[in-house]
Design a protein around this motif. Structure first.
Motif, PDB file in Angstrom:
ATOM      1  N   VAL A 142       0.857  -1.176   0.000  1.00 55.71           N
ATOM      2  CA  VAL A 142       0.000   0.000   0.000  1.00 55.71           C
ATOM      3  C   VAL A 142       0.895   1.227   0.000  1.00 55.71           C
ATOM      4  CG1 VAL A 142      -1.720   1.280   1.301  1.00 55.71           C
ATOM      5  CG2 VAL A 142      -1.797  -1.201   1.252  1.00 55.71           C
ATOM      6  N   GLY A 143       0.607   2.128  -0.896  1.00 53.35           N
ATOM      7  CA  GLY A 143       1.392   3.354  -0.969  1.00 53.35           C
ATOM      8  C   GLY A 143       1.214   4.201   0.268  1.00 53.35           C
ATOM      9  N   MET A 144       2.141   5.132   0.488  1.00 53.22           N
ATOM     10  CA  MET A 144       2.100   5.946   1.695  1.00 53.22           C
ATOM     11  C   MET A 144       0.798   6.743   1.794  1.00 53.22           C
ATOM     12  SD  MET A 144       4.841   8.709   2.918  1.00 53.22           S
ATOM     13  CE  MET A 144       4.407   9.987   4.043  1.00 53.22           C
ATOM     14  N   LEU A 145       0.344   7.318   0.703  1.00 52.21           N
ATOM     15  CA  LEU A 145      -0.866   8.118   0.762  1.00 52.21           C
ATOM     16  C   LEU A 145      -2.104   7.263   0.954  1.00 52.21           C
ATOM     17  CD1 LEU A 145      -0.169  10.786  -1.976  1.00 52.21           C
ATOM     18  CD2 LEU A 145      -0.030  11.026   0.492  1.00 52.21           C
ATOM     19  N   GLU A 146      -2.091   6.050   0.425  1.00 45.47           N
ATOM     20  CA  GLU A 146      -3.247   5.186   0.606  1.00 45.47           C
ATOM     21  C   GLU A 146      -3.386   4.755   2.060  1.00 45.47           C
ATOM     22  OE1 GLU A 146      -3.956   2.900  -3.546  1.00 45.47           O
ATOM     23  OE2 GLU A 146      -2.237   2.290  -2.346  1.00 45.47           O
ATOM     24  N   GLY A 147      -2.298   4.676   2.793  1.00 44.90           N
ATOM     25  CA  GLY A 147      -2.347   4.275   4.191  1.00 44.90           C
ATOM     26  C   GLY A 147      -2.432   5.464   5.128  1.00 44.90           C
ATOM     27  N   ALA A 148      -2.432   6.685   4.583  1.00 45.95           N
ATOM     28  CA  ALA A 148      -2.453   7.880   5.423  1.00 45.95           C
ATOM     29  C   ALA A 148      -3.794   7.998   6.131  1.00 45.95           C
ATOM     30  CB  ALA A 148      -2.200   9.124   4.581  1.00 45.95           C
ATOM     31  N   ASN A 149      -3.778   8.555   7.310  1.00 44.56           N
ATOM     32  CA  ASN A 149      -4.988   8.771   8.079  1.00 44.56           C
ATOM     33  C   ASN A 149      -5.475  10.186   7.788  1.00 44.56           C
ATOM     34  OD1 ASN A 149      -7.067   8.636   9.861  1.00 44.56           O
ATOM     35  ND2 ASN A 149      -5.785   8.826  11.689  1.00 44.56           N
ATOM     36  N   LEU A 150      -6.256  10.340   6.758  1.00 48.75           N
ATOM     37  CA  LEU A 150      -6.743  11.651   6.366  1.00 48.75           C
ATOM     38  C   LEU A 150      -7.988  11.987   7.169  1.00 48.75           C
ATOM     39  CD1 LEU A 150      -6.367  11.303   2.520  1.00 48.75           C
ATOM     40  CD2 LEU A 150      -4.845  12.462   4.093  1.00 48.75           C
ATOM     41  N   THR A 151      -8.152  13.241   7.472  1.00 49.00           N
ATOM     42  CA  THR A 151      -9.336  13.664   8.199  1.00 49.00           C
ATOM     43  C   THR A 151     -10.039  14.759   7.422  1.00 49.00           C
ATOM     44  OG1 THR A 151      -8.248  15.439   9.391  1.00 49.00           O
ATOM     45  CG2 THR A 151      -8.121  13.245  10.363  1.00 49.00           C
ATOM     46  N   LEU A 152     -11.262  15.029   7.829  1.00 47.16           N
ATOM     47  CA  LEU A 152     -12.022  16.088   7.183  1.00 47.16           C
ATOM     48  C   LEU A 152     -11.532  17.462   7.617  1.00 47.16           C
ATOM     49  CD1 LEU A 152     -15.570  14.540   7.424  1.00 47.16           C
ATOM     50  CD2 LEU A 152     -14.037  14.587   5.467  1.00 47.16           C
ATOM     51  N   ASP A 153     -10.561  17.513   8.542  1.00 50.01           N
ATOM     52  CA  ASP A 153      -9.991  18.784   8.972  1.00 50.01           C
ATOM     53  C   ASP A 153      -9.033  19.344   7.923  1.00 50.01           C
ATOM     54  OD1 ASP A 153     -11.346  18.509  11.338  1.00 50.01           O
ATOM     55  OD2 ASP A 153      -9.651  17.563  12.354  1.00 50.01           O
ATOM     56  N   GLU A 154      -8.681  18.541   6.911  1.00 53.26           N
ATOM     57  CA  GLU A 154      -7.763  18.961   5.858  1.00 53.26           C
ATOM     58  C   GLU A 154      -8.429  18.773   4.499  1.00 53.26           C
ATOM     59  OE1 GLU A 154      -4.619  16.265   6.604  1.00 53.26           O
ATOM     60  OE2 GLU A 154      -3.945  17.283   8.397  1.00 53.26           O
ATOM     61  N   PRO A 155      -9.568  19.446   4.242  1.00 52.70           N
ATOM     62  CA  PRO A 155     -10.310  19.178   3.013  1.00 52.70           C
ATOM     63  C   PRO A 155      -9.541  19.527   1.743  1.00 52.70           C
ATOM     64  CG  PRO A 155     -11.267  21.033   4.199  1.00 52.70           C
ATOM     65  CD  PRO A 155     -10.211  20.439   5.074  1.00 52.70           C
ATOM     66  N   GLU A 156      -8.704  20.566   1.770  1.00 57.40           N
ATOM     67  CA  GLU A 156      -7.959  20.934   0.566  1.00 57.40           C
ATOM     68  C   GLU A 156      -6.943  19.847   0.214  1.00 57.40           C
ATOM     69  OE1 GLU A 156      -7.960  23.081   3.294  1.00 57.40           O
ATOM     70  OE2 GLU A 156      -9.571  24.378   2.576  1.00 57.40           O
ATOM     71  N   LEU A 157      -6.204  19.388   1.217  1.00 52.90           N
ATOM     72  CA  LEU A 157      -5.218  18.342   0.993  1.00 52.90           C
ATOM     73  C   LEU A 157      -5.896  17.052   0.543  1.00 52.90           C
ATOM     74  CD1 LEU A 157      -2.335  17.244   1.129  1.00 52.90           C
ATOM     75  CD2 LEU A 157      -2.716  16.789   3.557  1.00 52.90           C
ATOM     76  N   GLU A 158      -7.008  16.717   1.183  1.00 51.80           N
ATOM     77  CA  GLU A 158      -7.716  15.495   0.822  1.00 51.80           C
ATOM     78  C   GLU A 158      -8.209  15.576  -0.623  1.00 51.80           C
ATOM     79  OE1 GLU A 158     -11.265  12.654   2.570  1.00 51.80           O
ATOM     80  OE2 GLU A 158     -10.716  14.478   3.635  1.00 51.80           O
ATOM     81  N   ALA A 159      -8.766  16.706  -1.022  1.00 54.96           N
ATOM     82  CA  ALA A 159      -9.257  16.874  -2.390  1.00 54.96           C
ATOM     83  C   ALA A 159      -8.105  16.781  -3.394  1.00 54.96           C
ATOM     84  CB  ALA A 159      -9.970  18.211  -2.533  1.00 54.96           C
ATOM     85  N   GLU A 160      -6.961  17.374  -3.046  1.00 52.90           N
ATOM     86  CA  GLU A 160      -5.794  17.331  -3.919  1.00 52.90           C
ATOM     87  C   GLU A 160      -5.309  15.897  -4.104  1.00 52.90           C
ATOM     88  OE1 GLU A 160      -1.282  18.976  -3.591  1.00 52.90           O
ATOM     89  OE2 GLU A 160      -2.871  20.361  -2.984  1.00 52.90           O
ATOM     90  N   ILE A 161      -5.261  15.139  -3.027  1.00 54.87           N
ATOM     91  CA  ILE A 161      -4.814  13.743  -3.087  1.00 54.87           C
ATOM     92  C   ILE A 161      -5.803  12.907  -3.875  1.00 54.87           C
ATOM     93  CG2 ILE A 161      -4.405  11.674  -1.713  1.00 54.87           C
ATOM     94  CD1 ILE A 161      -3.237  13.563   0.427  1.00 54.87           C
ATOM     95  N   MET A 162      -7.083  13.117  -3.636  1.00 52.29           N
ATOM     96  CA  MET A 162      -8.110  12.354  -4.348  1.00 52.29           C
ATOM     97  C   MET A 162      -8.032  12.635  -5.861  1.00 52.29           C
ATOM     98  SD  MET A 162      -9.518  10.463  -2.161  1.00 52.29           S
ATOM     99  CE  MET A 162     -11.002   9.877  -2.903  1.00 52.29           C
ATOM    100  N   ASP A 163      -7.793  13.898  -6.228  1.00 53.13           N
ATOM    101  CA  ASP A 163      -7.669  14.249  -7.642  1.00 53.13           C
ATOM    102  C   ASP A 163      -6.459  13.563  -8.255  1.00 53.13           C
ATOM    103  OD1 ASP A 163      -9.935  15.782  -7.603  1.00 53.13           O
ATOM    104  OD2 ASP A 163      -8.863  17.679  -7.308  1.00 53.13           O
TER     105      ASP A 163
END
Length: 166
Positions: A142-163
């Motif tokens: 599993v890649g590092m980002l796939e195993g990262a514990n993302l939260t809704l407190d970082e919506p910009e980062l989460e959206a960027e990673i998802m894109d």
């Protein structure tokens, strides 16, 4: 309650009667469980070791004991619920009643479980939904980002990673 449990585990009347007799022998230190070695080792051995050593002649009770004692214990399910609760009941949503927050956590966890049945569970953006699942799988591959514990407190980062992943 023990008898109800044994009845569910051993629905056949003959098996149920046998396991009840085996349990009575164990509890009362009779028959196979009455020798001094068996009684003395109850204090010195770990339960699984004791059953492996002294439960040999029981037909059902030894296998039941080893199954129960062999289960790993973990607080991961509780931690997962608390994590879901922290997403739902935050300082911005502090007017939620405890009952409403509990219902939302229940719905969230059941949606997570239901999502495993869908075709798209293993592909696309939903693959980050449940990395590792409820099992004890390793994160090998599993890649590092796939195993990262993302939260809704970082919506910009989460959206960027998802894109970037899609």
């Amino acid at each position: 309650m023990r008898n109800k449990c044994l009845q569910k585990l051993f629905p056949d009347p003959n098996d149920h009667k046998t396991v009840k007799k085996e349990f009575a022998d164990f509890a009362l230190m009779m028959n196979d469980f009455q020798n001094a070695d068996s009684i003395e080792d109850r204090d010195d051995f770990e339960p699984k070791q004791w059953w492996g050593t002294h439960g040999g002649s029981t037909k059902f009770l030894k296998s039941l004991a080893l199954k129960l004692l062999g289960q790993p214990s973990s607080s991961s399910c509780c931690e997962r619920n608390w994590s879901s609760y922290s997403f739902i009941h935050s300082s911005e949503r502090n007017k939620l009643t405890p009952e409403r927050a509990e219902d939302l956590v229940f719905a969230h966890n059941n949606l997570r479980l239901l999502s495993r049945q869908s075709e798209t569970y293993h592909v696309g953006p939903s693959r980050m939904w449940d990395v590792g699942g409820d099992g004890v799988e390793s994160f090998t591959g599993v890649g590092m980002l796939e195993g990262a514990n993302l939260t809704l407190d970082e919506p910009e980062l989460e959206a960027e990673i998802m894109d970037a992943l899609t």
